[in-house]
Scaffold this motif. Structure first.
Motif, short mmCIF file in Angstrom:
data_model
loop_
_atom_site.label_atom_id
_atom_site.label_comp_id
_atom_site.label_asym_id
_atom_site.label_seq_id
_atom_site.Cartn_x
_atom_site.Cartn_y
_atom_site.Cartn_z
N GLY A 1 0.79 -1.20 0.00
CA GLY A 1 -0.08 0.21 0.10
C GLY A 1 0.80 1.08 -0.09
O GLY A 1 1.92 1.23 0.08
N ASN B 1 -9.97 3.05 3.11
CA ASN B 1 -11.47 2.51 2.81
C ASN B 1 -11.91 3.16 1.88
O ASN B 1 -11.78 4.21 1.22
CB ASN B 1 -11.97 3.03 3.99
N ARG C 1 -15.09 14.00 4.50
CA ARG C 1 -14.99 12.97 5.37
C ARG C 1 -15.01 13.41 6.87
O ARG C 1 -15.73 12.87 7.57
CB ARG C 1 -13.27 12.54 5.27
N ARG D 1 -9.48 17.30 0.37
CA ARG D 1 -9.72 15.70 0.33
C ARG D 1 -10.28 15.55 1.50
O ARG D 1 -11.39 14.42 1.50
CB ARG D 1 -8.27 14.69 0.42
N MET D 2 -10.24 16.15 2.94
CA MET D 2 -10.74 15.67 4.06
C MET D 2 -12.12 16.41 4.43
O MET D 2 -12.51 15.86 5.43
CB MET D 2 -9.63 15.67 4.95
N GLY E 1 0.72 0.69 -3.47
CA GLY E 1 -0.69 0.23 -3.68
C GLY E 1 -1.43 1.13 -4.80
O GLY E 1 -2.49 1.16 -4.73
N GLY F 1 -2.51 -1.30 3.08
CA GLY F 1 -2.87 0.36 3.34
C GLY F 1 -3.25 0.76 2.03
O GLY F 1 -2.82 1.64 1.47
N1 UDP Z 1 -3.77 4.38 -1.35
C1 UDP Z 1 -3.13 3.25 -2.01
N2 UDP Z 1 -3.82 2.95 -3.14
C2 UDP Z 1 -5.01 3.63 -3.74
C3 UDP Z 1 -5.42 4.76 -3.04
C4 UDP Z 1 -4.94 4.95 -1.63
O1 UDP Z 1 -2.31 2.73 -1.86
O2 UDP Z 1 -5.53 3.36 -4.79
C5 UDP Z 1 -3.03 4.55 -0.04
C6 UDP Z 1 -2.81 6.00 0.36
O3 UDP Z 1 -1.66 6.33 -0.70
C7 UDP Z 1 -2.50 6.01 1.62
C8 UDP Z 1 -3.44 4.75 2.10
O4 UDP Z 1 -4.20 4.24 0.99
O5 UDP Z 1 -1.31 5.47 2.04
C9 UDP Z 1 -4.86 5.38 2.99
O6 UDP Z 1 -5.45 6.69 2.70
P1 UDP Z 1 -6.10 7.47 3.52
O7 UDP Z 1 -5.09 8.68 3.96
O8 UDP Z 1 -7.50 7.80 3.06
O9 UDP Z 1 -6.05 6.54 5.00
P2 UDP Z 1 -7.19 6.41 6.12
O10 UDP Z 1 -7.11 7.84 6.63
O11 UDP Z 1 -8.26 5.74 5.73
O12 UDP Z 1 -6.40 5.73 7.03
#
Ligand code: UDP
Length: 265
Positions: free
Chosen positions: A111, A167, A228, A224-225, A139, A164
């Motif tokens: 990821g 979601n 959320r 982005r956030m 990822g 990683g």
């Molecule tokens: N990510 C990835 N591939 C994708 C989309 C996202 O590897 O196609 C990774 C992104 O780089 C980050 C992780 O997924 O490292 C989670 O991102 P986010 O900040 O949304 O995480 P959360 O807050 O949900 O833990």
């Protein structure tokens, strides 16, 4: 399904556990016959669940669902069954890695952007004695390459797979591909690799304690956030209150009145 006591929040059974009992459960899952899938859920995850039945099915297929962040703790409190600890990924995932190191379980990181998981692995290998990270991969790949990615993990001999992809991608990927990777245990870890590699800065400890880590993340990535957190947090609370109101009334259907969806009391 976990053997730990749990509470249902927006249709997902979330374990009610201290870190020690959760680690024991993880060890039990690692050692049993079938591969096990562990998810962490926060307010954002459960909002996605509320909006997408297919994602709910993915999460209800998980073998262990752990609470991540203060929003879910508040939800449990509102439902009258407080959770004993915040098992958020930044706190709990290093403990899983310490367990893996102590038991000699090989670990794979899948990821984040190219180079990030590798940097996280480098730093964690320095911080956790005897940790064996047998492979890393970024990822960003299309679903057509799932087979190739799973084969790479299988060839590494990994027993523990941290995924990683955020979601809902990471849970969907685990539900679909964990079996093909040969790993015993797959854990969805969100932005854990970014935090460990230092590509996303962690909130100061006082903010974490007050449940304000989301304010920090919002400040770092407002575009982005905002949906959320600024929309999502009140929406989540409203959904939980609405669920409590609904479940509080006598319903001859799925659950008896007063059961409130909780199990294992
Ligand atoms: N990510 C990835 N591939 C994708 C989309 C996202 O590897 O196609 C990774 C992104 O780089 C980050 C992780 O997924 O490292 C989670 O991102 P986010 O900040 O949304 O995480 P959360 O807050 O949900 O833990």
């Amino acid at each position: 399904v976990t053997r730990l006591p749990s509470i249902e929040i927006l249709g997902v059974e979330v374990a009610r556990s201290e870190p020690g009992a959760a680690l024991e459960e993880i060890e039990r899952l690692y050692l049993r016959d079938a591969p096990a899938f562990v998810a962490h859920v926060n307010a954002h995850t459960l909002n996605l669940v509320a909006e997408d039945d297919s994602y709910r099915s993915v999460l209800t297929s998980a073998d262990l669902v752990l609470n991540d962040g203060k929003g879910v703790m508040l939800a449990a409190l509102v439902k009258g069954t407080p959770l004993p600890a915040d098992l958020n990924g930044n706190f709990f995932s290093p403990k899983v890695l310490e367990l893996a190191a102590a038991r000699g379980w090989p670990v794979f990181f899948l990821g984040a952007a190219p180079g990030v998981a590798a940097e996280a692995a480098r730093r964690l290998a320095g911080a956790v004695p005897n940790l064996r990270i047998v492979g890393v991969r970024d990822g960003y790949f299309d679903a057509e390459r799932d087979g190739e990615v799973a084969a790479e993990i299988r060839d590494s001999g990994a027993g523990v797979l941290f995924v990683g992809l955020g979601n809902p991608l990471q849970e969907r990927w685990l539900a679909r591909c964990l079996g093909a990777t040969g790993a015993r245990l797959g854990v969805g870890v969100g932005a854990f690799f970014d935090f460990q590699a230092g590509t996303v800065q962690r909130a100061p400890a006082w903010m974490n304690r007050l449940g304000l880590e989301w304010v920090h993340r919002l400040a770092l990535e407002p575009r982005r956030m905002w949906r959320r957190y600024v929309v999502g947090n009140p929406l989540f609370l409203w959904r939980v209150l609405e669920e409590r109101g609904r479940r509080g009334k006598p319903s001859p259907g799925r659950e008896r009145a007063g059961g409130a969806g909780e199990r294992g009391r």
